[in-house]
Design a protein around this motif. Sequence first.
Motif, PDB file in Angstrom:
ATOM      1  N   LEU A 271       0.537  -0.585   0.366  1.00  0.00           N
ATOM      2  CA  LEU A 271      -0.201   0.064   0.038  1.00  0.00           C
ATOM      3  C   LEU A 271       0.781   0.921   0.104  1.00  0.00           C
ATOM      4  O   LEU A 271       0.317   2.464  -0.657  1.00  0.00           O
ATOM      5  CB  LEU A 271      -0.988   0.264   1.414  1.00  0.00           C
ATOM      6  CG  LEU A 271      -1.803   0.642   0.729  1.00  0.00           C
ATOM      7  CD1 LEU A 271      -3.250   0.761   0.198  1.00  0.00           C
ATOM      8  CD2 LEU A 271      -2.712   0.536   2.679  1.00  0.00           C
ATOM      9  N   ALA A 272       2.293   1.075   0.545  1.00  0.00           N
ATOM     10  CA  ALA A 272       2.942   2.435   0.717  1.00  0.00           C
ATOM     11  C   ALA A 272       3.337   2.402  -0.310  1.00  0.00           C
ATOM     12  O   ALA A 272       4.191   3.992  -1.203  1.00  0.00           O
ATOM     13  CB  ALA A 272       3.818   1.661   2.370  1.00  0.00           C
ATOM     14  N   HIS A 273       3.214   1.798  -1.887  1.00  0.00           N
ATOM     15  CA  HIS A 273       3.540   2.220  -3.143  1.00  0.00           C
ATOM     16  C   HIS A 273       2.592   3.397  -3.636  1.00  0.00           C
ATOM     17  O   HIS A 273       2.624   3.993  -4.624  1.00  0.00           O
ATOM     18  CB  HIS A 273       3.566   0.892  -3.932  1.00  0.00           C
ATOM     19  CG  HIS A 273       4.364   0.242  -3.599  1.00  0.00           C
ATOM     20  ND1 HIS A 273       6.212   0.190  -3.299  1.00  0.00           N
ATOM     21  CD2 HIS A 273       5.241  -1.205  -3.545  1.00  0.00           C
ATOM     22  CE1 HIS A 273       7.089  -0.653  -3.084  1.00  0.00           C
ATOM     23  NE2 HIS A 273       6.491  -1.856  -3.116  1.00  0.00           N
ATOM     24  N   VAL A 274       1.203   2.705  -3.201  1.00  0.00           N
ATOM     25  CA  VAL A 274       0.186   4.307  -3.559  1.00  0.00           C
ATOM     26  C   VAL A 274       0.547   5.409  -2.670  1.00  0.00           C
ATOM     27  O   VAL A 274      -0.178   6.179  -3.238  1.00  0.00           O
ATOM     28  CB  VAL A 274      -0.800   3.234  -3.504  1.00  0.00           C
ATOM     29  CG1 VAL A 274      -2.197   4.367  -4.131  1.00  0.00           C
ATOM     30  CG2 VAL A 274      -0.931   2.030  -4.456  1.00  0.00           C
ATOM     31  N   TYR A 275       0.472   4.765  -1.413  1.00  0.00           N
ATOM     32  CA  TYR A 275       1.148   6.233  -0.371  1.00  0.00           C
ATOM     33  C   TYR A 275       1.861   5.703   0.462  1.00  0.00           C
ATOM     34  O   TYR A 275       1.632   5.476   1.665  1.00  0.00           O
ATOM     35  CB  TYR A 275      -0.473   6.047   0.711  1.00  0.00           C
ATOM     36  CG  TYR A 275      -1.925   5.843  -0.237  1.00  0.00           C
ATOM     37  CD1 TYR A 275      -2.607   7.230  -0.179  1.00  0.00           C
ATOM     38  CD2 TYR A 275      -2.979   5.252  -0.194  1.00  0.00           C
ATOM     39  CE1 TYR A 275      -3.942   6.899  -1.478  1.00  0.00           C
ATOM     40  CE2 TYR A 275      -4.207   4.004  -0.936  1.00  0.00           C
ATOM     41  CZ  TYR A 275      -4.945   5.764  -1.674  1.00  0.00           C
ATOM     42  OH  TYR A 275      -5.633   5.693  -1.555  1.00  0.00           O
TER      43      TYR A 275
ATOM     44  N   PHE B 251      -9.939   2.470   7.395  1.00  0.00           N
ATOM     45  CA  PHE B 251      -9.670   2.389   6.302  1.00  0.00           C
ATOM     46  C   PHE B 251      -8.265   2.724   6.141  1.00  0.00           C
ATOM     47  O   PHE B 251      -7.947   1.581   4.689  1.00  0.00           O
ATOM     48  CB  PHE B 251      -9.680   4.321   5.942  1.00  0.00           C
ATOM     49  CG  PHE B 251     -10.070   4.553   4.249  1.00  0.00           C
ATOM     50  CD1 PHE B 251     -10.945   4.396   3.793  1.00  0.00           C
ATOM     51  CD2 PHE B 251      -9.378   5.165   3.944  1.00  0.00           C
ATOM     52  CE1 PHE B 251     -11.251   4.212   1.982  1.00  0.00           C
ATOM     53  CE2 PHE B 251      -8.281   6.036   2.623  1.00  0.00           C
ATOM     54  CZ  PHE B 251      -9.776   4.899   1.910  1.00  0.00           C
ATOM     55  N   ILE B 252      -8.033   2.212   6.257  1.00  0.00           N
ATOM     56  CA  ILE B 252      -6.359   2.491   5.554  1.00  0.00           C
ATOM     57  C   ILE B 252      -6.033   0.807   6.061  1.00  0.00           C
ATOM     58  O   ILE B 252      -5.892  -0.097   5.111  1.00  0.00           O
ATOM     59  CB  ILE B 252      -4.524   2.844   6.210  1.00  0.00           C
ATOM     60  CG1 ILE B 252      -4.883   4.352   6.405  1.00  0.00           C
ATOM     61  CG2 ILE B 252      -3.310   2.151   6.110  1.00  0.00           C
ATOM     62  CD1 ILE B 252      -4.089   4.953   7.145  1.00  0.00           C
ATOM     63  N   ALA B 253      -6.446   0.041   6.617  1.00  0.00           N
ATOM     64  CA  ALA B 253      -6.605  -1.135   6.969  1.00  0.00           C
ATOM     65  C   ALA B 253      -7.601  -2.249   5.557  1.00  0.00           C
ATOM     66  O   ALA B 253      -6.887  -3.062   5.102  1.00  0.00           O
ATOM     67  CB  ALA B 253      -7.050  -1.756   8.216  1.00  0.00           C
ATOM     68  N   PHE B 254      -8.575  -1.106   5.591  1.00  0.00           N
ATOM     69  CA  PHE B 254      -9.560  -2.140   4.545  1.00  0.00           C
ATOM     70  C   PHE B 254      -8.728  -2.384   3.016  1.00  0.00           C
ATOM     71  O   PHE B 254      -8.837  -2.907   2.306  1.00  0.00           O
ATOM     72  CB  PHE B 254     -10.485  -1.062   3.724  1.00  0.00           C
ATOM     73  CG  PHE B 254     -11.082  -0.527   2.880  1.00  0.00           C
ATOM     74  CD1 PHE B 254     -11.842  -2.407   2.658  1.00  0.00           C
ATOM     75  CD2 PHE B 254     -11.357   0.510   1.875  1.00  0.00           C
ATOM     76  CE1 PHE B 254     -12.810  -1.911   1.810  1.00  0.00           C
ATOM     77  CE2 PHE B 254     -12.204  -0.186   0.458  1.00  0.00           C
ATOM     78  CZ  PHE B 254     -13.180  -1.242   0.537  1.00  0.00           C
ATOM     79  N   LEU B 255      -7.715  -0.737   3.159  1.00  0.00           N
ATOM     80  CA  LEU B 255      -6.808  -0.443   1.401  1.00  0.00           C
ATOM     81  C   LEU B 255      -5.841  -0.807   1.495  1.00  0.00           C
ATOM     82  O   LEU B 255      -5.679  -1.919   0.608  1.00  0.00           O
ATOM     83  CB  LEU B 255      -6.740   0.926   0.997  1.00  0.00           C
ATOM     84  CG  LEU B 255      -7.356   2.508   0.962  1.00  0.00           C
ATOM     85  CD1 LEU B 255      -6.580   3.391   0.935  1.00  0.00           C
ATOM     86  CD2 LEU B 255      -8.060   1.663   0.018  1.00  0.00           C
TER      87      LEU B 255
END
Length: 363
Positions: A184-188, A255-259
């Motif tokens: 996910l860190a690649h996106v955010y 929300f971060i967990a969902f993503l």
Amino acid sequence: MTEKKKNIIFLIISGILLFLSAILLFLALYITGFAQWYSTNVYPIWVASVGRFFGIFPFSVAEILLYLLVLAFIVRFAYTIYRLIRKEGRLKTILSYLIRLFLVCSILIFLFVVNCGINYHRLSFAKTANLEVRESSVEELELLVLWLIDEVNGRANQVERNADGVMVLTTDLSQAAVEAMHTLAHVYPVLGGYYPRPKEVLTPILSMQQVSGIFSPFTIEANFNGAMPGFNIPFTATHELAHVRGFMSEDEANFIAFLACIHSGYVEFEYSGYVLAWIYANNALARVDRESAAAMRARLAEEVQVDLSANRVFWARFDGPVAEMQREVNDRYLRANRQEFGIQSYGMMVDLLLAYVREGHFD
């Protein structure tokens, strides 16, 4: 060293720690940009050092320390009572006990502030991700729930299940959760950095409090309740890792967990993320239209219904005064840290989900 000198040293240390804690919180509250600077430049150092050190241990150090702290408190209290009975300087005995207790509290407060408290005042993830959070119509909420139902049902028969039809985990949960956050860190990019592996709490303490997971700011550990039904666990593990990254708001951690779950590449994580998101979204729908929410629930696949039923049965076993007290404590804690909706903050992720789908993120 005499007892008097020890007490003076302990009081000085306690005073310094509390003074530093007060200064840091003051800066976070009233100096614009300080909390954001701290959370992105200083706090990651603690995660990479303290979190990495305690991450060496395969068990939850926070869980062990909790019991050791309680034991030490009992032993010291018993020793104090013993000295009082023997009339060995009653006032000095009580004073020494209170000073040591004060020192322990001061250390815990300082660790809480530097590893957690300041982060409550950082820039929100919504602003970082450029998500527009605003009021939504019932129709938008229904569309969100329908989308989530499709995603849940599409994965319900792809996960492993036991003889009772309840989902079971087959992946290395802790490693997969860390990988999900790195992905996910690649996106955010704001989510980039070191992550310790989340750890299962071995005693039933979390179940008794009806808590699925907890972040320990004292050891920078992400802990989850491994006894609960499997579909809860990936979402919970990544939720606690969001706290490790410094996002303390419960709605944003959800929300971060969902993503993290839906982008993980692991079907068990995807299923977990979509099911928990559906639960929050459908609960929100039920508050404005009960009939619509009931109709939405009926659309869920039978496999999902089995998981939800198992979840209700599991948590019902722990209903009681302990769980109720924990809910009250958690509610007060969240409100004290500027989450005005208390425990309802967990469900505020629905606003973020709606903002997310408005950006065109339907799969």
